[in-house]
Design a protein around this motif. Structure first.
Motif, PDB file in Angstrom:
ATOM      1  N   ASP A 158      -0.652  11.462   0.961  1.00  0.00           N
ATOM      2  CA  ASP A 158      -0.544  10.019   1.191  1.00  0.00           C
ATOM      3  C   ASP A 158      -1.643   9.489   2.107  1.00  0.00           C
ATOM      4  O   ASP A 158      -1.623   8.303   2.469  1.00  0.00           O
ATOM      5  CB  ASP A 158       0.820   9.683   1.809  1.00  0.00           C
ATOM      6  N   CYS A 159      -2.586  10.354   2.469  1.00  0.00           N
ATOM      7  CA  CYS A 159      -3.649   9.956   3.399  1.00  0.00           C
ATOM      8  C   CYS A 159      -4.967   9.718   2.664  1.00  0.00           C
ATOM      9  O   CYS A 159      -5.315  10.450   1.731  1.00  0.00           O
ATOM     10  CB  CYS A 159      -3.878  11.040   4.455  1.00  0.00           C
ATOM     11  N   VAL A 160      -5.680   8.704   3.117  1.00  0.00           N
ATOM     12  CA  VAL A 160      -7.047   8.455   2.667  1.00  0.00           C
ATOM     13  C   VAL A 160      -7.959   8.570   3.874  1.00  0.00           C
ATOM     14  O   VAL A 160      -7.678   7.999   4.936  1.00  0.00           O
ATOM     15  CB  VAL A 160      -7.193   7.060   2.024  1.00  0.00           C
ATOM     16  N   LEU A 199       0.817  -1.212   0.000  1.00  0.00           N
ATOM     17  CA  LEU A 199       0.000   0.000   0.000  1.00  0.00           C
ATOM     18  C   LEU A 199       0.854   1.267   0.000  1.00  0.00           C
ATOM     19  O   LEU A 199       0.348   2.359   0.242  1.00  0.00           O
ATOM     20  CB  LEU A 199      -0.943   0.000   1.205  1.00  0.00           C
ATOM     21  N   GLY A 200       2.148   1.134  -0.247  1.00  0.00           N
ATOM     22  CA  GLY A 200       3.008   2.302  -0.348  1.00  0.00           C
ATOM     23  C   GLY A 200       3.114   3.064   0.955  1.00  0.00           C
ATOM     24  O   GLY A 200       3.208   2.482   2.034  1.00  0.00           O
ATOM     25  N   ALA A 201       3.098   4.393   0.845  1.00  0.00           N
ATOM     26  CA  ALA A 201       3.253   5.262   2.016  1.00  0.00           C
ATOM     27  C   ALA A 201       1.915   5.626   2.650  1.00  0.00           C
ATOM     28  O   ALA A 201       1.814   6.599   3.396  1.00  0.00           O
ATOM     29  CB  ALA A 201       4.003   6.528   1.606  1.00  0.00           C
ATOM     30  N   LEU A 202       0.912   4.855   2.377  1.00  0.00           N
ATOM     31  CA  LEU A 202      -0.453   5.174   2.791  1.00  0.00           C
ATOM     32  C   LEU A 202      -0.626   5.292   4.305  1.00  0.00           C
ATOM     33  O   LEU A 202      -0.072   4.501   5.069  1.00  0.00           O
ATOM     34  CB  LEU A 202      -1.401   4.081   2.286  1.00  0.00           C
ATOM     35  N   ARG A 255      -7.401  12.071  -0.295  1.00  0.00           N
ATOM     36  CA  ARG A 255      -8.467  11.334  -0.952  1.00  0.00           C
ATOM     37  C   ARG A 255      -9.483  10.874   0.090  1.00  0.00           C
ATOM     38  O   ARG A 255      -9.155  10.711   1.261  1.00  0.00           O
ATOM     39  CB  ARG A 255      -7.907  10.125  -1.691  1.00  0.00           C
ATOM     40  N   CYS A 256     -10.710  10.667  -0.363  1.00  0.00           N
ATOM     41  CA  CYS A 256     -11.781  10.309   0.575  1.00  0.00           C
ATOM     42  C   CYS A 256     -12.610   9.148   0.043  1.00  0.00           C
ATOM     43  O   CYS A 256     -13.015   9.152  -1.130  1.00  0.00           O
ATOM     44  CB  CYS A 256     -12.690  11.509   0.822  1.00  0.00           C
ATOM     45  N   ILE A 257     -12.831   8.166   0.903  1.00  0.00           N
ATOM     46  CA  ILE A 257     -13.845   7.148   0.669  1.00  0.00           C
ATOM     47  C   ILE A 257     -15.079   7.605   1.433  1.00  0.00           C
ATOM     48  O   ILE A 257     -15.059   7.676   2.667  1.00  0.00           O
ATOM     49  CB  ILE A 257     -13.405   5.764   1.154  1.00  0.00           C
ATOM     50  N   ALA A 258     -16.127   7.968   0.713  1.00  0.00           N
ATOM     51  CA  ALA A 258     -17.341   8.511   1.333  1.00  0.00           C
ATOM     52  C   ALA A 258     -18.399   7.425   1.448  1.00  0.00           C
ATOM     53  O   ALA A 258     -18.708   6.747   0.466  1.00  0.00           O
ATOM     54  CB  ALA A 258     -17.868   9.681   0.511  1.00  0.00           C
ATOM     55  N   ILE A 259     -18.940   7.291   2.652  1.00  0.00           N
ATOM     56  CA  ILE A 259     -19.923   6.254   2.965  1.00  0.00           C
ATOM     57  C   ILE A 259     -21.103   6.954   3.639  1.00  0.00           C
ATOM     58  O   ILE A 259     -21.216   6.960   4.866  1.00  0.00           O
ATOM     59  CB  ILE A 259     -19.307   5.193   3.904  1.00  0.00           C
TER      60      ILE A 259
END
Length: 231
Positions: free
Chosen positions: A165-167, A4-7, A185-189
């Motif tokens: 590098d943040c989600v 996942l890299g530098a996540l 970046r955003c995962i919206a729920i």
């Protein structure tokens, strides 16, 4: 080594990791009834999802013509909420699995919430989710709440992560807007499915219109892996 890299992953708490809104609703209903506003409904409560309790009680004073000071309303609501939060908060099972997957990969995780530090602590202790998190940030610790980016930027700073590098995982439009403003970046729920078209969600990198019913740990992890930046 993680693929996942530098996540780093930053979670909103209420409505995202845990279903705490029923507790907020009950605490709000009791406080408003005490101050002469009976019959507060769940539909009315939904309009306050995603904003801090302090902002909520400030809006109550305007909407219902309450005479009690904001501090008094805030103290009463928080006291009732904490009593409920310690024993009645349910963690979403797929979110728990997702945290476990991230922990197994060594991905740094945090909570960035509009709740008070006391409420966050009570929920994380009661659900056991705190064991998976490297740091926790409350809006009370930063100058401005969501949709300002402050709480997410502070979480990234504590994680030692670059915002890019943040989600962020969020259930409310102001939170999604805050993630975008932070350069994340955003995962919206969406907690309230009818609000999926709210402008704040438009910038989400991944929008699950069906809310928690659409979220699975494996699919979220697969999305992260597919979009990961190399170290």
């Amino acid at each position: 080594m993680s693929d996942l890299g530098a996540l780093s992953v930053i979670f909103d708490l209420d409505g995202t990791l845990v279903d705490s809104e029923p507790n907020y609703y009950e605490a709000s209903r009791q406080t408003l009834a005490e101050h002469g506003v009976p019959g507060f409904t769940w539909a009315e409560h939904e309009s306050y999802v995603g904003i801090s309790t302090q902002e909520t009680v400030t809006l109550w004073r305007e909407r219902y013509g309450l005479r009690a000071p904001v501090d008094e309303l805030l103290e009463a609501t928080n006291r009732r909420y904490l009593e409920l939060a310690r024993t009645r908060t349910r963690a979403y099972p797929e979110m728990r699995k997702f945290l476990e997957l991230l922990a197994a990969e060594g991905v740094p995780t945090a909570v960035a919430s509009g709740s008070s530090p006391e409420a966050i602590e009570a929920i994380l202790a009661g659900t056991g989710l705190g064991a998976y998190l490297r740091t926790v940030v409350s809006t009370d610790e930063v100058p401005h709440g969501k949709p300002a980016p402050d709480v997410f930027l502070e979480a990234a700073r504590r994680l030692g992560a670059h915002p890019a590098d943040c989600v962020v995982l969020e259930d409310a439009a102001p939170g999604a807007a805050a993630a975008h403003a932070a350069g994340m970046r955003c995962i919206a729920i969406p907690y309230v499915a009818a609000q999926a078209d709210a402008p704040g969600f438009a910038t989400a990198a991944l929008l699950l219109r069906g809310g928690q019913a659409e979220f699975t740990a494996q699919s979220a992890y697969a999305w992260l892996r597919a979009t990961a930046q190399p170290r």
